[in-house]
Design a protein around this motif. Structure first.
Motif, short mmCIF file in Angstrom:
data_model
loop_
_atom_site.label_atom_id
_atom_site.label_comp_id
_atom_site.label_asym_id
_atom_site.label_seq_id
_atom_site.Cartn_x
_atom_site.Cartn_y
_atom_site.Cartn_z
N LEU A 7 0.61 -1.15 0.15
CA LEU A 7 -0.21 -0.07 0.05
C LEU A 7 0.91 1.23 0.28
CD1 LEU A 7 -2.90 1.23 0.28
CD2 LEU A 7 -1.96 0.82 2.92
N ILE A 8 0.43 2.08 -1.08
CA ILE A 8 1.43 2.73 -0.86
C ILE A 8 0.90 4.55 -1.07
CG2 ILE A 8 3.08 4.24 -3.14
CD1 ILE A 8 4.21 1.83 -4.21
N ASN A 9 0.63 5.49 -0.13
CA ASN A 9 0.20 6.53 0.04
C ASN A 9 0.07 7.82 -0.78
OD1 ASN A 9 -2.33 7.87 1.17
ND2 ASN A 9 -2.16 7.71 2.58
N ASN A 10 -0.03 8.60 -2.09
CA ASN A 10 0.36 9.11 -1.92
C ASN A 10 -0.78 10.40 -1.72
OD1 ASN A 10 2.85 8.89 -3.41
ND2 ASN A 10 1.94 7.56 -5.14
N GLY A 11 -1.93 10.21 -1.61
CA GLY A 11 -2.95 10.97 -1.43
C GLY A 11 -3.69 11.52 -0.01
N ASN A 12 -4.97 10.54 0.44
CA ASN A 12 -5.77 10.66 1.13
C ASN A 12 -6.42 9.32 1.63
OD1 ASN A 12 -5.44 13.48 1.25
ND2 ASN A 12 -7.10 13.88 0.69
N ILE A 13 -6.40 8.85 2.23
CA ILE A 13 -6.78 7.39 3.05
C ILE A 13 -7.84 7.50 4.19
CG2 ILE A 13 -7.05 4.53 3.72
CD1 ILE A 13 -4.28 4.92 1.75
N THR A 14 -8.77 7.36 4.31
CA THR A 14 -9.63 7.68 5.71
C THR A 14 -10.04 5.95 5.77
OG1 THR A 14 -10.38 9.07 5.03
CG2 THR A 14 -11.85 8.62 6.76
N CYS A 15 -9.34 5.73 6.96
CA CYS A 15 -10.15 4.78 7.71
C CYS A 15 -11.53 4.49 8.94
CB CYS A 15 -8.49 3.80 8.70
SG CYS A 15 -8.97 2.25 8.78
N ASN A 30 3.79 8.26 1.76
CA ASN A 30 5.04 9.34 0.78
C ASN A 30 4.26 10.70 1.10
OD1 ASN A 30 6.14 7.33 -0.10
ND2 ASN A 30 4.88 7.62 -1.73
N ALA A 31 5.23 11.79 1.35
CA ALA A 31 4.91 13.13 1.94
C ALA A 31 3.90 13.69 0.79
CB ALA A 31 6.30 14.09 1.67
N GLY A 32 3.36 13.86 2.00
CA GLY A 32 2.18 14.79 1.30
C GLY A 32 0.73 14.08 1.63
N SER A 33 0.81 13.20 2.01
CA SER A 33 -0.24 12.44 1.95
C SER A 33 -0.34 12.17 3.34
CB SER A 33 0.09 10.30 1.34
OG SER A 33 0.90 10.40 2.99
N LEU A 34 -2.07 12.04 3.65
CA LEU A 34 -2.90 12.25 4.79
C LEU A 34 -3.30 10.95 5.01
CD1 LEU A 34 -4.80 13.60 6.76
CD2 LEU A 34 -5.94 14.32 5.05
N ASP A 53 0.53 12.62 7.62
CA ASP A 53 -0.11 13.31 7.84
C ASP A 53 -1.05 12.37 8.33
OD1 ASP A 53 0.99 16.06 7.93
OD2 ASP A 53 0.43 17.13 6.06
N LEU A 54 -1.46 12.83 9.96
CA LEU A 54 -1.60 11.55 10.70
C LEU A 54 -2.81 12.30 11.17
CD1 LEU A 54 -2.26 8.65 11.80
CD2 LEU A 54 -1.27 8.65 12.99
N THR A 55 -4.52 12.07 11.06
CA THR A 55 -5.29 12.58 11.67
C THR A 55 -6.41 11.76 12.64
OG1 THR A 55 -5.50 14.16 10.32
CG2 THR A 55 -8.00 13.82 11.35
N PHE A 56 -6.93 11.63 13.65
CA PHE A 56 -7.94 10.91 14.20
C PHE A 56 -9.05 11.57 14.49
CE2 PHE A 56 -3.97 9.42 15.66
CZ PHE A 56 -4.37 8.25 15.24
N ASP A 57 -10.24 11.25 13.77
CA ASP A 57 -11.74 11.98 14.24
C ASP A 57 -12.80 11.29 14.53
OD1 ASP A 57 -13.59 13.49 14.17
OD2 ASP A 57 -13.58 14.65 12.08
N ASP A 58 -13.20 11.74 15.31
CA ASP A 58 -14.31 10.96 16.36
C ASP A 58 -16.22 11.55 15.93
OD1 ASP A 58 -14.48 12.75 18.24
OD2 ASP A 58 -14.60 11.24 19.93
N ASN A 59 -15.87 12.35 14.73
CA ASN A 59 -17.29 13.57 14.64
C ASN A 59 -17.92 14.06 16.03
OD1 ASN A 59 -17.23 13.27 12.16
ND2 ASN A 59 -17.43 11.50 11.92
#
Length: 172
Positions: A7-15, A30-34, A53-59
């Motif tokens: 898995l190569i992340n060059n953009g945005n992945i939401t789990c 990669n650089a710039g990915s989220l 970049d790493l984000t956590f959000d429980d809405n």
């Protein structure tokens, strides 16, 4: 379980949910990915490894994001917009800055190492954890130190902007 060889992340992945149902052999962000973890409630087991970049959000829910044992690294920024990030006795390295508008907990000998600025939010240390900050400390909603140590290890001047409630134990 979903198995992914590379898995190569060059953009945005939401789990959406837990990373338990992902078996990834080679994991590259990669650089710039989220990479964003989103769950309304319950526990999310966060995959260990290196993110950009790493984000956590429980809405506005009540999710707990539990880091895998060992070291998790964000080579960019870490943002907690909702939920509790539970470092436990693991290590969380953040190369740039950490913006926390909810809760981070560190247990025992867990380590939080931020090479930039930290917006604290609610930070609870449950034991003799270690926090290393190279930049500034601000945005305190509530800080519970217990027997933890906070070390400012940047090369220049670090500013501590207080607010909320704090329980300093060992700042150096």
């Amino acid at each position: 379980m979903q198995t992914i060889g590379t898995l190569i992340n060059n953009g945005n992945i939401t789990c959406l949910g837990s990373a338990d149902n992902l078996a990834i052999t080679t994991f590259t962000n990669n650089a710039g990915s989220l990479w964003t973890y989103i769950k309304i409630s319950g526990t999310v087991n966060v995959r260990g490894g290196t993110y950009h970049d790493l984000t956590f959000d429980d809405n506005a829910g009540a999710a707990v994001y539990t880091l895998a044992s060992g070291t998790t690294t964000a080579t960019g920024t870490l943002t907690v917009t909702g939920g509790t990030v539970a470092i436990g006795t693991s290590t969380l390295n953040v190369t740039e800055s950490l913006a926390n508008s909810d809760t981070i907990t560190i247990a025992g000998a867990g380590v939080l190492d931020v090479d930039g600025n930290i917006t604290v939010g609610t930070l609870t240390c449950l034991g003799s954890s270690t926090i290393n900050i190279a930049g500034n400390w601000s945005g305190v909603t509530n800080f519970t130190a217990n027997s933890s140590t906070v070390t400012f290890n940047g090369g220049g001047i670090s500013y501590i902007t207080s607010g909320g409630t704090s329980d300093p134990y060992d700042f150096s």
